[in-house]
Design an enzyme around this catalytic site. Sequence first.
Site, PDB file in Angstrom:
ATOM      1  N   HIS A 417     -22.509 -52.289  -9.154  1.00 11.48           N
ATOM      2  CA  HIS A 417     -22.145 -51.209  -8.194  1.00 11.48           C
ATOM      3  C   HIS A 417     -22.349 -51.774  -6.745  1.00 11.48           C
ATOM      4  O   HIS A 417     -22.047 -51.006  -5.820  1.00 11.48           O
ATOM      5  CB  HIS A 417     -22.677 -50.004  -8.521  1.00 11.48           C
ATOM      6  CG  HIS A 417     -22.137 -48.734  -8.175  1.00 11.48           C
ATOM      7  ND1 HIS A 417     -21.281 -48.657  -7.032  1.00 11.48           N
ATOM      8  CD2 HIS A 417     -22.165 -47.588  -8.836  1.00 11.48           C
ATOM      9  CE1 HIS A 417     -20.596 -47.414  -6.995  1.00 11.48           C
ATOM     10  NE2 HIS A 417     -21.278 -46.780  -8.153  1.00 11.48           N
ATOM     11  N   ARG A 418     -23.255 -52.764  -6.772  1.00  5.55           N
ATOM     12  CA  ARG A 418     -23.708 -53.303  -5.210  1.00  5.55           C
ATOM     13  C   ARG A 418     -22.242 -54.000  -4.593  1.00  5.55           C
ATOM     14  O   ARG A 418     -22.152 -53.952  -3.453  1.00  5.55           O
ATOM     15  CB  ARG A 418     -24.780 -54.372  -5.239  1.00  5.55           C
ATOM     16  CG  ARG A 418     -26.126 -53.560  -5.867  1.00  5.55           C
ATOM     17  CD  ARG A 418     -27.158 -54.854  -5.902  1.00  5.55           C
ATOM     18  NE  ARG A 418     -26.778 -55.856  -6.871  1.00  5.55           N
ATOM     19  CZ  ARG A 418     -27.323 -56.911  -7.439  1.00  5.55           C
ATOM     20  NH1 ARG A 418     -28.524 -57.072  -6.977  1.00  5.55           N
ATOM     21  NH2 ARG A 418     -26.747 -57.545  -8.264  1.00  5.55           N
TER      22      ARG A 418
END
Length: 444
Positions: A417-418
């Site tokens: 998700h980064r």
Amino acid sequence: MATEILMPALSPTMEEGTLAKWLVKEGDTVSSGDLLAEIETDKATMEFEAVDEGVIGKIIVAEGTEGVKVNSPIAILLEEGEDASAVDSASAPKADTSSGTAPAEPSEATEPAKGYGRDGGAAAAPAPAAQSGDRVFATPLARRIAKDKGLDLSQIKGSGPRGRIVKSDVENAKPGAAKSEAAATPAAKTETAGQKPAMAAGMSADQVIKMFDGRDFEEVKLDGMRKTVAARLTEAKQTIPHFYLRRDIRLDALLKFRGQLNKQLEGRGVKLSVNDFIIKACALALQEVPDANAVWAGDRMLRLKPSDVAVAVAIDGGLFTPVLKDAHLKSLSALSAEMKDLATRARDRKLAPHEYQGGSFAISNLGMFGIDNFDAVINPPHGSILAVGVGVKKPVIGSDGEITAATVMSVTLSVDHRVIDGALGADFLKAIAQNLENPITMLA
């Protein structure tokens, strides 16, 4: 000055290795590029080369020694003209292969040498000439050549261990070369390339063993690969914020198209697998959704332009993820041949580091084992990985509203998700599905 030859980091995940075999003995004269030893890393057995010239004064670590820490002294290299007394004065520390403690710092009488593997392992970048006050470290041969050519050693950038000036530096130097702006203090020892394994959590080995006291069990010794797999996957699950996107993909058009192609390619000895189409579909999807073609780099993201696709290959005791570089530019038959070659050499542990490093994305296909679906763990620094299940016949609703049978494959995209947000990940998975459900477009 005697020089310490250190245990090299021959792969990005290597913390320790086994000194499998010495290719030299004490008293042998070596030159830069000569093979010194064979070292078993966490991934393969690789050759270790000399980066300086001299005489092997002492072998510190015997061949066959396991668990030798990276940057531990393994041998002493003497300069031309030095005698064996220099070895004694060096007082080289031995690698502690049992306690797991870090090696002692080099003594002032020695300098650590860094090496590199023949099969793709890179040597440390050349550093400026190491100096102490007005002293410049250089080999005796380099000093003689510099004197004959009238060169100032302080103006020459050394490429030897810790910036030491060697013969080739002097021969290639130009008079009046500018001084290096780098710091004059000796370079500190480098850490292993790549990220360090995460610390083990939970109960200790003794605690676990006590739980099974009185029960019949066998202790299985961990080799370097299994230790690395355990450490990296622990790190991945602890530090990477995974989220998962799931989708069913209809394979009927692909299976029919694959059958036609294989019939036409039969004369060339080419047989395409479903996995070959999956690799191509993902490579093209990375081009169609370029923001998903990215990796996490600590304090920033790197967006790649080529589609370098890694594919998990199971081997005894672990796995490799060889990378098919520029996969979007290659034909299905070329990808098939390359994947077969990489998989074969992976199982024989013959891959060079550059063949399993890199890539922004990976594929893990367990469909051939009958697995319907699963969630794969992201391999750092990749931004995502596609878990592929088996294609099975299922009842589906056709475009005419009628129930019909179709071959359906379940896939799960694990996403960092980064690097990739939800909507972006959904677009990427949609592009993969469209390529697989319309396979003829992948030839356009």
